[in-house]
Design a protein around this motif. Structure first.
Motif, short mmCIF file in Angstrom:
data_model
loop_
_atom_site.label_atom_id
_atom_site.label_comp_id
_atom_site.label_asym_id
_atom_site.label_seq_id
_atom_site.Cartn_x
_atom_site.Cartn_y
_atom_site.Cartn_z
N ASN A 1 0.85 -1.18 0.00
CA ASN A 1 0.00 0.00 0.00
C ASN A 1 0.89 1.24 0.00
OD1 ASN A 1 -2.57 -1.43 0.31
ND2 ASN A 1 -1.80 -1.93 2.36
N ILE A 2 0.79 2.05 -1.06
CA ILE A 2 1.52 3.31 -1.15
C ILE A 2 0.56 4.43 -0.75
CG2 ILE A 2 2.90 4.83 -2.59
CD1 ILE A 2 4.14 2.08 -2.16
N PHE A 3 0.80 5.04 0.41
CA PHE A 3 -0.08 6.07 0.94
C PHE A 3 0.57 7.44 0.83
CE2 PHE A 3 -1.45 2.38 3.64
CZ PHE A 3 -2.68 2.21 3.01
N PRO A 4 -0.23 8.51 0.79
CA PRO A 4 0.33 9.87 0.79
C PRO A 4 1.09 10.11 2.09
CG PRO A 4 -2.00 9.90 0.17
CD PRO A 4 -1.70 8.52 0.68
N PRO A 5 2.04 11.07 2.09
CA PRO A 5 2.83 11.32 3.31
C PRO A 5 2.02 12.05 4.37
CG PRO A 5 3.41 12.89 1.60
CD PRO A 5 2.47 11.91 0.95
N ILE A 6 2.52 11.98 5.60
CA ILE A 6 1.95 12.70 6.73
C ILE A 6 3.13 13.33 7.48
CG2 ILE A 6 1.96 10.60 8.15
CD1 ILE A 6 -0.43 11.71 9.64
N VAL A 7 2.99 14.60 7.91
CA VAL A 7 4.08 15.33 8.57
C VAL A 7 3.57 15.85 9.90
CG1 VAL A 7 5.70 17.25 8.43
CG2 VAL A 7 5.08 15.98 6.36
N ALA A 8 4.24 15.46 11.00
CA ALA A 8 3.86 15.91 12.33
C ALA A 8 4.57 17.22 12.65
CB ALA A 8 4.21 14.86 13.37
N ASP A 9 3.84 18.16 13.28
CA ASP A 9 4.45 19.43 13.71
C ASP A 9 3.53 20.05 14.76
OD1 ASP A 9 6.27 21.44 13.91
OD2 ASP A 9 5.56 22.53 12.14
N PHE A 10 4.13 20.87 15.64
CA PHE A 10 3.32 21.54 16.67
C PHE A 10 4.09 22.76 17.16
CE2 PHE A 10 6.07 18.62 18.95
CZ PHE A 10 6.46 19.32 20.09
N SER A 11 3.37 23.64 17.85
CA SER A 11 3.97 24.80 18.52
C SER A 11 3.51 24.80 19.97
CB SER A 11 3.55 26.10 17.81
OG SER A 11 2.14 26.28 17.90
N TYR A 12 4.16 25.66 20.80
CA TYR A 12 3.78 25.74 22.21
C TYR A 12 3.99 27.16 22.70
CZ TYR A 12 8.85 25.11 22.62
OH TYR A 12 10.20 25.23 22.49
N VAL A 13 3.23 27.53 23.76
CA VAL A 13 3.29 28.86 24.34
C VAL A 13 3.24 28.72 25.85
CG1 VAL A 13 2.13 31.10 24.55
CG2 VAL A 13 2.15 29.91 22.35
N TYR A 14 4.14 29.47 26.57
CA TYR A 14 4.10 29.50 28.03
C TYR A 14 4.88 30.71 28.51
CZ TYR A 14 8.92 27.70 28.08
OH TYR A 14 10.27 27.54 27.91
N ASP A 15 4.60 31.17 29.75
CA ASP A 15 5.34 32.27 30.37
C ASP A 15 6.58 31.68 31.01
OD1 ASP A 15 6.30 34.31 32.04
OD2 ASP A 15 4.31 35.19 32.24
N THR A 16 7.75 32.13 30.58
CA THR A 16 8.99 31.46 30.97
C THR A 16 9.27 31.53 32.47
OG1 THR A 16 10.19 33.49 30.44
CG2 THR A 16 10.03 31.80 28.72
N CYS A 17 8.86 32.62 33.17
CA CYS A 17 9.21 32.76 34.59
C CYS A 17 8.05 32.48 35.52
CB CYS A 17 9.76 34.16 34.86
SG CYS A 17 11.46 34.38 34.26
N VAL A 18 6.89 32.12 34.98
CA VAL A 18 5.71 31.82 35.80
C VAL A 18 5.45 30.32 35.72
CG1 VAL A 18 3.25 32.21 36.15
CG2 VAL A 18 4.74 34.11 35.49
N ALA A 19 5.27 29.70 36.86
CA ALA A 19 5.05 28.24 36.89
C ALA A 19 3.62 27.91 36.50
CB ALA A 19 5.38 27.69 38.27
N GLY A 20 3.31 28.13 35.22
CA GLY A 20 1.98 27.85 34.71
C GLY A 20 2.01 26.78 33.65
N PRO A 21 0.85 26.42 33.09
CA PRO A 21 0.78 25.35 32.08
C PRO A 21 1.36 25.79 30.75
CG PRO A 21 -1.38 26.34 32.36
CD PRO A 21 -0.49 26.96 33.41
N VAL A 22 1.76 24.78 29.96
CA VAL A 22 2.24 24.99 28.60
C VAL A 22 1.11 24.60 27.65
CG1 VAL A 22 3.99 24.39 26.89
CG2 VAL A 22 4.59 24.47 29.32
#
Length: 754
Positions: free
Chosen positions: A404-425
């Motif tokens: 089975n020859i399937f089309p390609p798939i490419v994984a990618d993501f970005s992230y945001v967080y406050d560097t000096c505050v102990a909060g979630p990403v």
């Protein structure tokens, strides 16, 4: 009847002298067929019956019966009578050499023997709806048979029915063409021709059918010759009981189990399949003979099939491919060029091979690339191919392939967080692909940290360089992964230290437990303990305060990326002077069991509570207690004092309570019966003394009394039981050992007065 009695007597002798012969498990199959021979002037017809019996000869089981007891019953299946019984010796004996499957290197050691019994019987013609039933029965089967319940306790019935219609037509029954396969290789294709030949050219139908029981495991005479015995004599009449298959897994039509099950072609008698369960199986095949739609005969052959592990010498195997239901499947996501790895064996037994692929408009073939094959497919899609080993030869194998020859798939993501505050990403997926993405698997780089959401958020509990992995997959099962590292080093939102207050005495040994989060060893942490001492880069330090006072403690934390927080804990530590324990004793020496009372005088400093312990004898919380010791010896006195702020100090002293002995001897006694001064006895205090001995001697040096009991007096008689001693002066000697091993001796005169 005389011959039958003789046979019975022989069986009785055998059963008593060689019981193992009757009880051995050896029966593995058999069949009976017949052939029309001639017709007499009176209409009686002669048929030749051939019975073949198979036994397992590998375990030293019972031999073939010679003679074998045969019975013929006349009538219907459920209503019949014994026509005759007789004995037949086998006319032919053969040890069957297993037909080793081709392309197989090793097979198990299996031994099978065949005995052939032939006998002619001239029989009167039957009326309609009647039959002759020719029967032979014998116990027992192999205990290792897998598809029957308790196979070692049941025997077998081999029989054939000669119908009135068969006699009328001078019919001969079908005869099986080939000996059954002794060895069937597990997971190797089975193709066995179980067909028969009918001398009259009648139509034949094949099917799996149920074997019959015959005889049981009873060995004691005379029951051994009954229908439940090992040697039914004569064999018992129909109807016969079908064997009990292990329900839920096996049946007469599915005798070897497995999925898919082994089948028999009803027209050709060809048994096909791929057995995939090891073991020994009882299988019965019935061939029914029809002429003009009328059933003339049914010949049943029962045999034990051995499914065993064999080592095939030619196998087509494709590495790195997924094998499902006999087909190798390879999925390629994004790349149209696929490399296949050939792991087939044994190459020395393979003379030809060929790769073939249908490329949707053209055919790809290759007969030179053995170890690896690289194929460039024209476009995405579904392609079918084969790897054929020794094509066209029996000793070959073929691997079916799907690419089975399937089309390609490419994984990618970005992230945001406050560097000096102990909060979630917060994470956002940016993966792309022609196929619809169906699954997201996030790994946040810490144990237990993961998610299957598209755009998750995650709050870390520990700082660090966390490698985050996103793996996405689409409906074609194509997958791709992306890894990014998050430098998560915020400053703690608040500095938390335990203890949050301290009150104690010098030396104040304190461990400061830093509960601030998030921090780890990569953070720069500075401590100021308020007494001039500092510490750096220790998360939870320890410090000793040697000087009384009140101290402020300050903490400053800097993360590896420069995030900063500090706190001063005012008046966190208060250290008080420590108490000093001291006391004297009055008296401190010269104590005895006659004088064991002691006055304790406290001399402690900076204390307001006292706890006295007087060895194991008691205690007190008074400041200056008085205590009398009830026993002698070295006693431990301990004083624990407590400062008003709870600090403690202690002191221990030891006192010696010496045991003291006092002993006095009289100089005269009057044993005259007036009840006063009747015996000569010492007085005193012998606490702890041992080895006491007192002797009394007359003036001629004769021993008149002796005792080891300090409480026993001399009554004036010879050894206290003889005649009365005369008045006069006697000498006494007293010895004993003091409580601490010191010797004591008393000597003097005892005057006896009447």
């Amino acid at each position: 009847m005389k011959n039958k009695n003789l046979i019975t007597l022989c069986y009785l002798i055998i059963s008593f002298l060689c019981p193992f012969i009757l009880s051995a498990k050896h029966i593995i199959g058999g069949t009976i067929s017949y052939k029309y021979m001639s017709t007499a002037a009176n209409g009686e017809k002669t048929f030749r019956f051939t019975m073949k019996v198979y036994r397992d000869c590998n375990g030293g089981g019972a031999p073939f019966d010679s003679p074998a007891e045969i019975a013929i019953y006349k009538g219907g299946w459920t209503s019949n009578t014994l026509y005759e019984s007789f004995q037949v010796n086998f006319s032919q004996y053969t040890k069957i050499i297993p037909d080793t499957p081709q392309c197989v290197q090793t097979v198990p050691n299996v031994c099978v023997e065949e005995a052939v019994y032939e006998f002619d019987r001239t029989l009167p013609v039957l009326s309609a709806n009647q039959s002759y039933y020719v029967v032979y029965q014998r116990c027992c089967r192999n205990e290792s048979i897998k598809n029957l319940i308790q196979p070692g306790d049941i025997g077998a019935t081999f029989m054939i029915e000669l119908t009135a219609k068969s006699m009328e037509l001078n019919n001969s029954s079908p005869v099986f063409n080939h000996f059954p396969p002794i060895i069937i290789c597990n997971n190797v294709a089975l193709n066995f021709d179980h067909s028969a030949t009918d001398p009259d050219g009648d139509q034949m139908i094949y099917k799996f059918c149920s074997p019959f029981e015959g005889g049981g495991n009873i060995l004691n005479a005379p029951e051994v010759f009954s229908c439940d015995g090992a040697v039914p004599t004569p064999p018992c009449n129909p109807p016969f009981t079908n064997v009990n298959f292990v329900s839920g897994t096996y049946s007469p039509t599915n005798p070897m189990g497995g999925s898919p099950q082994v089948t028999i072609n009803p027209i050709t008698g060809l048994i096909t399949g791929r057995p995939n369960q090891l073991g020994q199986y009882v299988v019965a095949v019935c061939v029914q003979e029809f002429r003009n739609g009328v059933l003339l005969s049914t010949v049943q052959r029962e045999f034990q099939f051995n499914v065993a592990d064999c080592s095939p010498s030619v196998r087509a195997i494709i590495d790195t491919a997924v094998l499902s239901q006999g087909v190798y499947e390879i999925n390629s996501c994004g790349s149209k060029v696929v490399t296949l790895y050939n792991k087939s064996f044994q190459k020395k037994n393979i003379s030809k091979f060929k790769w073939v692929f249908d490329l949707h408009g053209s055919v790809f073939q290759d007969s030179t690339s053995w170890e690896t094959l690289t194929v460039a497919f024209p476009d995405t899609g579904h392609y079918v191919g084969q790897l054929m080993l020794n094509p066209g030869q029996f000793c070959g194998d073929t691997a079916k392939l799907v690419v089975n020859i399937f089309p390609p798939i490419v994984a990618d993501f970005s992230y945001v967080y406050d560097t000096c505050v102990a909060g979630p990403v917060a994470f956002t997926d940016h993966s792309i692909g022609v196929g619809i993405i169906e699954k997201w698997k996030w790994n946040f780089g810490v144990p237990g940290g993961g998610s299957s959401d598209i755009n998750p958020s995650y709050l870390y509990s520990t700082p660090g360089n966390h490698p985050v992995t996103l793996t996405v997959s689409d409906r074609n099962h194509c997958r791709d992964s992306k890894v990014k590292t998050i430098n998560w080093f915020p400053a703690p939102p608040i500095i938390v230290v335990r203890p949050n207050s301290y009150l104690g005495c010098i030396p104040g040994d304190i461990t400061f437990n830093n509960l601030s989060s998030p921090i780890d060893g990569s953070y720069n942490i500075k401590w100021n303990f308020g007494d001039g001492a500092t510490a750096e880069n220790i998360i939870s330090p320890s410090h000793i305060y040697y000087t009384p006072g009140v101290y402020d403690v300050s903490v400053a934390i800097t993360s590896p990326i420069g995030c900063y927080i500090d706190t001063v804990f005012k008046h966190l530590i208060r250290v008080e002077p420590s108490p000093t324990a001291a006391f004297t004793c009055d008296p401190e020496t010269g104590l005895t069991n006659l004088n064991s009372t002691v006055h304790f005088i406290d001399q402690s400093l900076e204390t307001n509570r006292w706890n006295w312990t007087f060895d194991k004898f008691g205690g007190s919380t008074e400041t200056n207690p008085v205590f009398t010791f009830p026993d002698t010896g070295l006693v431990k006195v301990r004083l624990i004092v407590t400062h008003p702020e709870g600090c403690k100090d202690s002191i221990t002293k030891y006192l010696d309570i010496r045991p003291e002995i006092r002993w006095y001897m009289p100089n005269a006694f009057t044993p005259n019966g007036d009840g006063s001064n009747e015996g000569f006895l010492g007085k005193g205090f012998l606490y702890g003394a041992t080895n006491f001995n007192m002797t009394i001697w007359n003036r001629w040096g004769e021993l008149v009394f002796e005792t080891n009991n300090p409480d026993e007096a001399w009554n004036g008689r010879q050894k206290n039981t003889g005649g009365m001693s005369p008045m006069g002066v006697y000498v006494y000697v007293v010895h004993f050992t003091g409580p601490r091993g010191e010797p004591y001796e008393f000597k003097g005169y005892a005057t006896l007065v009447r």
